[in-house]
Design an enzyme around this catalytic site. Structure first.
Site, PDB file in Angstrom:
ATOM      1  N   LYS A  52       0.846  -1.204   0.000  1.00 12.04           N
ATOM      2  CA  LYS A  52       0.000   0.000   0.000  1.00 12.04           C
ATOM      3  C   LYS A  52       0.880   1.251   0.000  1.00 12.04           C
ATOM      4  O   LYS A  52       0.498   2.280  -0.544  1.00 12.04           O
ATOM      5  CB  LYS A  52      -0.895  -0.022   1.243  1.00 12.04           C
ATOM      6  N   ASN A  53       2.067   1.163   0.594  1.00  9.70           N
ATOM      7  CA  ASN A  53       2.929   2.341   0.660  1.00  9.70           C
ATOM      8  C   ASN A  53       3.884   2.453  -0.533  1.00  9.70           C
ATOM      9  O   ASN A  53       4.801   3.273  -0.523  1.00  9.70           O
ATOM     10  CB  ASN A  53       3.674   2.374   1.990  1.00  9.70           C
ATOM     11  N   ARG A 126      -3.246  10.634   1.697  1.00  8.49           N
ATOM     12  CA  ARG A 126      -2.090  11.545   1.723  1.00  8.49           C
ATOM     13  C   ARG A 126      -1.339  11.544   0.387  1.00  8.49           C
ATOM     14  O   ARG A 126      -0.464  12.369   0.158  1.00  8.49           O
ATOM     15  CB  ARG A 126      -1.115  11.132   2.838  1.00  8.49           C
ATOM     16  N   CYS A 150      -4.284   8.593   8.259  1.00 10.69           N
ATOM     17  CA  CYS A 150      -4.553   8.299   9.672  1.00 10.69           C
ATOM     18  C   CYS A 150      -4.179   9.472  10.563  1.00 10.69           C
ATOM     19  O   CYS A 150      -3.174  10.147  10.322  1.00 10.69           O
ATOM     20  CB  CYS A 150      -3.742   7.078  10.106  1.00 10.69           C
ATOM     21  N   ASP A 340       4.927   1.261  11.762  1.00  9.45           N
ATOM     22  CA  ASP A 340       3.703   0.549  11.371  1.00  9.45           C
ATOM     23  C   ASP A 340       3.632  -0.871  11.943  1.00  9.45           C
ATOM     24  O   ASP A 340       2.589  -1.501  11.898  1.00  9.45           O
ATOM     25  CB  ASP A 340       3.599   0.484   9.841  1.00  9.45           C
ATOM     26  N   VAL A 362       8.690   8.000  15.505  1.00 11.34           N
ATOM     27  CA  VAL A 362       8.357   8.507  14.167  1.00 11.34           C
ATOM     28  C   VAL A 362       7.136   9.422  14.211  1.00 11.34           C
ATOM     29  O   VAL A 362       7.132  10.508  13.636  1.00 11.34           O
ATOM     30  CB  VAL A 362       8.141   7.341  13.173  1.00 11.34           C
TER      31      VAL A 362
HETATM   32  N1  EPU Z   1       7.139  15.059   8.633  1.00 10.57           N
HETATM   33  C1  EPU Z   1       7.236  16.424   8.821  1.00 10.57           C
HETATM   34  N2  EPU Z   1       7.103  17.230   7.712  1.00 10.57           N
HETATM   35  C2  EPU Z   1       6.901  16.729   6.467  1.00 10.57           C
HETATM   36  C3  EPU Z   1       6.817  15.331   6.285  1.00 10.57           C
HETATM   37  C4  EPU Z   1       6.942  14.512   7.399  1.00 10.57           C
HETATM   38  O1  EPU Z   1       7.411  16.902   9.946  1.00 10.57           O
HETATM   39  O2  EPU Z   1       6.790  17.513   5.505  1.00 10.57           O
HETATM   40  C5  EPU Z   1       7.234  14.179   9.816  1.00 10.57           C
HETATM   41  C6  EPU Z   1       5.898  13.445  10.072  1.00 10.57           C
HETATM   42  O3  EPU Z   1       4.985  14.261  10.775  1.00 10.57           O
HETATM   43  C7  EPU Z   1       6.327  12.229  10.854  1.00 10.57           C
HETATM   44  C8  EPU Z   1       7.701  11.926  10.233  1.00 10.57           C
HETATM   45  O4  EPU Z   1       8.141  13.120   9.565  1.00 10.57           O
HETATM   46  O5  EPU Z   1       6.482  12.544  12.202  1.00 10.57           O
HETATM   47  C9  EPU Z   1       7.711  10.790   9.265  1.00 10.57           C
HETATM   48  O6  EPU Z   1       6.792  11.026   8.214  1.00 10.57           O
HETATM   49  P1  EPU Z   1       7.009  10.453   6.750  1.00 10.57           P
HETATM   50  O7  EPU Z   1       6.966  11.600   5.805  1.00 10.57           O
HETATM   51  O8  EPU Z   1       8.183   9.555   6.730  1.00 10.57           O
HETATM   52  O9  EPU Z   1       5.700   9.581   6.595  1.00 10.57           O
HETATM   53  P2  EPU Z   1       4.683   9.553   5.383  1.00 10.57           P
HETATM   54  O10 EPU Z   1       5.387   9.554   4.085  1.00 10.57           O
HETATM   55  O11 EPU Z   1       3.588  10.538   5.617  1.00 10.57           O
HETATM   56  C10 EPU Z   1       4.712   6.959   5.129  1.00 10.57           C
HETATM   57  C11 EPU Z   1       3.678   5.882   5.209  1.00 10.57           C
HETATM   58  C12 EPU Z   1       3.286   5.654   6.653  1.00 10.57           C
HETATM   59  C13 EPU Z   1       4.531   5.269   7.435  1.00 10.57           C
HETATM   60  C14 EPU Z   1       5.585   6.363   7.298  1.00 10.57           C
HETATM   61  C15 EPU Z   1       6.891   6.011   7.978  1.00 10.57           C
HETATM   62  C16 EPU Z   1       2.544   6.134   3.122  1.00 10.57           C
HETATM   63  C17 EPU Z   1       1.311   6.499   2.392  1.00 10.57           C
HETATM   64  N3  EPU Z   1       2.510   6.279   4.434  1.00 10.57           N
HETATM   65  O12 EPU Z   1       4.065   8.119   5.630  1.00 10.57           O
HETATM   66  O13 EPU Z   1       2.366   4.594   6.663  1.00 10.57           O
HETATM   67  O14 EPU Z   1       4.188   5.091   8.785  1.00 10.57           O
HETATM   68  O15 EPU Z   1       5.854   6.597   5.899  1.00 10.57           O
HETATM   69  O16 EPU Z   1       7.444   4.875   7.421  1.00 10.57           O
HETATM   70  O17 EPU Z   1       3.522   5.688   2.524  1.00 10.57           O
HETATM   71  C18 EPU Z   1       0.628   3.281   7.498  1.00 10.57           C
HETATM   72  O18 EPU Z   1       0.846   2.544   6.525  1.00 10.57           O
HETATM   73  O19 EPU Z   1      -0.157   2.994   8.441  1.00 10.57           O
HETATM   74  C19 EPU Z   1       1.316   4.562   7.544  1.00 10.57           C
HETATM   75  C20 EPU Z   1       0.972   5.531   8.383  1.00 10.57           C
END
Ligand code: EPU
Length: 468
Positions: A52-53, A126, A150, A340, A362
């Protein structure tokens, strides 16, 4: 339309309904609820498909090609439908191939979409933030609706917008979303992320591959899903070098072609079923799971007292008997223990002999789900400031950060409402582990990331009533 409508095997629902009707046992559940009769080990084999990611991001990458792309092994989860809808709104011809999970994207006629139509997708995912670079390259402008996903912390997009500005984008925040233009085109940039964010790394990759000149990205995320996206972009004609110490170097090219790619398996789903096998004292073969991307999880699984058997076509996860043992874990970016993975594992840890600690680094707020587990008999204490605070990335102290789980505690059935995707799956595990009946409501959230989970529960011999 029910929230679980997309689960592509309706035979599960209708089979259960028939059984319930035969037995005169309809209990008046909505399609978003399940009643689990706990205490039965999960046994059998299920398959996991593409991550999914990864898959929705690969779909966004298709926008960058001059020719059609084929993505295989695509899971049937809601982000896929959101991204397919957004691609179609922008003129991409989206079709299903003959193979199950095969999708085709023809971006020959990419066009500007109406804001009102895009806005219909507000709050649903997202992934739309990743359309910025590809749309700017193809159309010179982009409109991105408000994001969903989420509620496990603030989830800001400042890293994304800062990076886009460095490429030359002009960003305007509107009441209904974000509007971007690139009056002078997009050019390569030197970017250092404040934190190795998965999404921001993907943003940089998807924008830099067609930007003029070179891009150096430092402090990049290196999750396996990122590597798979890089493989896709390389198939399309991109030149991307992954260097040591989280540095990625991208040489912009003039144009890209389509790709044909099989999406990496969903290691988060695999880890979730593994935790379910452990908590229920079961034995589950997860077809499609691979060792390499799960090494860190496998180490922890073994330390807790689970066992596994790695085969060419998947991994068998099982409870080998004996007591489960407590562990201390800190969630982290890859190659650390993924955030996750922690929620499903917490349920297994409630059955371990002793005190386990999980420090979440995280996200700021990923322990809210533990309240319901305590209601079921668990003993989990959440510490808002974490257990130690040196070098913590997340400094905001108003959030909950560490959970201390004392076990073993027998769980008893309760009525619980799914709060978020991974927390939701952990509630299914809790219901399967508990004595008596557990009613889990708000199931639609789980189907955001777990394809056909009702059917998979049936395949594994779970005892439940679902009337959706
Ligand atoms: N963050 C910032 N600013 C930004 C982007 C991120 O402060 O502009 C912070 C976030 O708030 C968080 C941290 O950086 O505290 C990590 O966020 P990241 O950007 O790595 O996460 P994401 O890309 O939004 C993806 C997965 C998540 C997974 C995380 C970490 C997708 C769609 N989502 O999220 O998946 O937990 O990476 O590996 O790829 C899930 O599958 O349940 C899920 C939440």
């Amino acid at each position: 339309m029910t929230q679980l409508e997309h689960q592509d095997d309706n035979s599960e629902a209708s089979g259960l309904k028939k059984d319930a009707q035969k037995a005169g046992a309809r209990v008046g559940l909505t399609s978003d609820e399940i009643i689990i009769n706990g205490g039965r080990p999960l046994m059998g084999r299920i398959e996991v498909r593409g991550a999914k990611n990864l898959a929705p991001k690969a779909m966004v990458a298709a926008l960058l090609g001059k020719t059609p792309s084929v993505l295989r092994n695509v899971p049937n989860v809601s982000d896929i439908r959101v991204v397919a809808g957004l691609l179609a709104l922008h003129g991409v011809l989206v079709t299903r191939g003959e193979e199950p999970g095969e999708w085709r994207f023809d971006p020959s006629n990419v066009e500007i979409a109406h804001h009102a139509d895009i806005d219909a997708h507000a709050g649903s995912s997202r992934i739309p933030i990743l359309f910025c670079g590809p749309l700017l390259h193809r159309l010179g402008e982009a409109f991105i609706p408000d994001l969903g996903g989420c509620r496990i912390g603030d989830r800001p997009i400042d890293f994304h917008l800062d990076a886009l500005r460095k490429f030359g984008a002009v960003v305007e925040k509107l009441p209904s979303g974000i509007s971007l233009t690139a009056p002078n085109g997009l050019h390569g940039a030197n970017i250092e992320l404040p934190y190795p964010s998965v999404g921001a790394t993907e943003q940089v990759l998807l924008t830099s591959v067609l930007a003029k000149g070179q891009t150096e990205l430092r402090n990049a995320a290196i999750e396996p899903e990122i590597t798979d996206l890089i493989c896709i972009l390389q198939k399309m004609g991109a030149i991307i070098t992954v260097e040591p110490n989280r540095v990625i170097f991208i040489e912009g090219v003039e144009e890209l072609r389509g790709y044909d790619h099989r999406a990496l398996f969903d290691r988060n789903e695999a880890a979730s079923w593994a935790s379910a096998a452990l908590a229920t004292k079961g034995d589950v073969f997860v077809g499609g799971a691979r060792q390499e991307e799960m090494m860190t999880f496998l180490n922890v699984f073994r330390k807790v007292g689970g066992d596994f058997d790695i085969q060419d076509d998947g991994i068998r996860f099982f409870h080998p008997g004996g007591e489960l043992k407590p562990v201390t874990i800190e969630t982290d970016v890859h190659p650390g223990f993924m955030t996750d993975w922690q929620q499903p594992l917490v349920v297994a840890l409630t059955q371990a002999e002793g005190v386990s600690t999980i420090h979440e680094t995280v996200y700021e707020n990923r322990f809210g789900f533990t309240d319901a587990l305590n209601k079921m008999g668990a003993n989990i204490e959440v510490f808002r400031d974490g257990l130690h605070d040196e070098n913590r990335r997340v400094k905001r102290r108003e959030f909950e950060q560490a959970a201390v789980i004392s076990g073993p505690t027998p769980l008893k059935g309760a009525e619980i409402e799914v709060p978020d995707l991974r927390g939701g799956f952990s509630y299914l595990i809790a219901g399967l582990t508990a004595e008596g009946q557990t009613k889990v409501t708000n199931l639609g959230i789980i189907s955001r990331g777990y394809e056909n989970f009702i059917e998979k529960l049936r395949l594994l011999g779970a005892d439940f009533v679902f009337e959706g």
